[in-house]
Design a protein around this motif. Sequence first.
Motif, PDB file in Angstrom:
ATOM      1  N   THR A  54     -10.598 -31.169 -11.539  1.00  0.00           N
ATOM      2  CA  THR A  54     -11.630 -29.927 -11.008  1.00  0.00           C
ATOM      3  C   THR A  54     -10.825 -28.975 -10.645  1.00  0.00           C
ATOM      4  N   VAL A  58     -11.618 -25.181 -11.902  1.00  0.00           N
ATOM      5  CA  VAL A  58     -11.798 -23.820 -10.948  1.00  0.00           C
ATOM      6  C   VAL A  58     -10.661 -22.651 -11.446  1.00  0.00           C
ATOM      7  N   TYR A 169     -16.003 -31.897  -5.990  1.00  0.00           N
ATOM      8  CA  TYR A 169     -16.581 -30.582  -6.059  1.00  0.00           C
ATOM      9  C   TYR A 169     -16.781 -29.793  -4.902  1.00  0.00           C
ATOM     10  N   TYR A 173     -14.387 -26.710  -4.805  1.00  0.00           N
ATOM     11  CA  TYR A 173     -14.947 -25.646  -5.129  1.00  0.00           C
ATOM     12  C   TYR A 173     -15.284 -24.652  -3.982  1.00  0.00           C
ATOM     13  N   LEU A 311     -18.020 -17.376  -9.572  1.00  0.00           N
ATOM     14  CA  LEU A 311     -17.785 -18.391  -8.798  1.00  0.00           C
ATOM     15  C   LEU A 311     -19.217 -18.778  -7.886  1.00  0.00           C
ATOM     16  N   ARG A 314     -21.593 -20.569 -10.053  1.00  0.00           N
ATOM     17  CA  ARG A 314     -21.239 -21.817 -10.165  1.00  0.00           C
ATOM     18  C   ARG A 314     -21.794 -22.784  -8.998  1.00  0.00           C
ATOM     19  N   ILE A 315     -21.613 -22.142  -7.737  1.00  0.00           N
ATOM     20  CA  ILE A 315     -21.701 -22.595  -6.420  1.00  0.00           C
ATOM     21  C   ILE A 315     -23.184 -23.033  -6.353  1.00  0.00           C
TER      22      ILE A 315
END
Length: 615
Positions: A54, A58, A169, A173, A311, A314-315
Amino acid sequence: MLNTLFRPFERLIDPFRPHDDLTPPSGLVAYVWSYLRQVWPLFAAVLAVGLLATLAEVMVFRYVADIIDILTSSKPGELWAQHGATFISMLLTIGVAWPILVLIQSLLLQQGLTTQFPVLIRWQSHRHIVRQSISFFANDFAGRVASKVADTASAVRNTLITLSDTFLYVVVYFSSAVYMFLEADFRLVIPLLVWLTAYGLLCWRYVPRLSKASEEGSEARSALVGRLVDSYTNIQTVKLFADPSREEAYVREAMEINTVKWQVQQRLITQLDVIVNLLNIALLLSTAVLAIWLWSEGAITIGAIALAGALTQRILNMSGWIMFQVTSLFENIGTIQNGIDTIAQPHKVTDAPEATALKVGRGEVRFDHVHFHYGEADRAAIDGIDLTIAAGEKIGLIGPSGAGKSTLVNVFLRLHDVTGGRILIDGQDIAKVTQDSLRAHIGMVTQDTSLLHRSIRSNIAYGRPGASDAEIIEAARRAHAWGFIPDLRDNRGRSSLDAHVGERGVKLSGGQRQRIAIARVLLKNAPILVLDEATSALDSEVEAAIQDSLLELMAGKTVIAIAHRLSTIARMDRLVVMDSGRIIETGTHAELVHAGGLYARLWARQTGGFLAEIA
């Protein structure tokens, strides 16, 4: 070649490993941990490799931002000289390390954990369930119990995988986003923190409701499966006695309840979807506006804008996935909690801590002031029985329905534990010997003969595994069963000893099932024999033919025989007459007829007196 790669990982868990035969914990966390602790090194490895994979994922967002900044600030001719090492490190991380980590994680998770872990749970749950007392199975649907054993194992696995995925995650993240946003400009973190707070409050509000709805939905589904299996298992009774509309209404009611329970859950999920979507739009717009404003002020670079945008997107995508995971998590938790209620029940009949194996030399049986009742409020089913059966003696138990005959046999076999007194075999208290060794020394033919849905061979040899075909055939001949066995054929073309008998032996007639059961006991050749209406399903001709076999079977054994047809046990050494849980008469057939008591009245009815009175 791929099989060579998969096989070592598939062997990381041995689902049939030795384990402590303890009652599973009744608490959710303790229950899950009781299985997880057996495989925790593998689970820890999955988490560790997953964390690294992971982090590598990132880094893609970080590298995109760095590349944009490098390209906007460097001259083409100097690009490789100044940043070649950076590009190589990026290439090795994304092109080599990340795929290898994903491969290792997938092998550990899919081949190592996903398949074998539920098998381990099901196996251990089954071993606990199958050792429950008869009363446990009498109080629940067999299909419902089986459904819980299968579904709970999958739910435990899914819960742990969901938790690990979500944890990885969320932690990676969100912590990475906060760090990278702070590194660019601390103000970029503000929309994300506001969103996180709102998202957390939303979970706090909806997760308990989802948990309750999931548990109720799981219970409704188990009840539905139980009703379906009940109908299918008793299909002959359903067809013969049930009004089709009434039986359909019985199942439909369960389906409607199941539907309503799941509708409640789906309504909650829809509300969550809408609210999360609104929160996501607010985060996306506020982050974009803030990033552009900060760039216009010269506070951040174009690369930072790209990082923030990618980002954040993605979140946002993950937020829906996380909500789906949370929903799935609590569905599984509901299934586990529902399964615990059945699986984690302690055994009511257990071996004593220092139980030894029963050793039968002569075969004397003694009931020493035995009491038994099925519930505190019930009258005693066995009320102070004192009875000694000498080694090799053959007694017949007689009495009206409800007299306690079958109950006396059940406590003798320790299908229930006595509530007072004791039972001894050759001086050994059966409560202090192992149940398996006790039943290994007792052969029994019951009135309601139910065979396993396996081959004729397996059914006859069930009490003596490893018996040869010659021994099995000889037992079948002695039980007068070989006359029909060679002609048997099932729907898969298997014949004779290989033919399967159907669930509970439904492909055979009652008399055929009874003869298979008698053959099984003949082959087992235990020193103590119990016959509970052993010839009730046989016609008079077959019963007469098999009497010699039964007499041969009883030779040299201690025998307890129950029969309503008194002619079948009149030749026993001694007859014991029971009524209301007590012994009221004992003696030979001639003595009891002469005494003129209950036995004499029962005998008179079966030999013409009852019919005469009616006439």
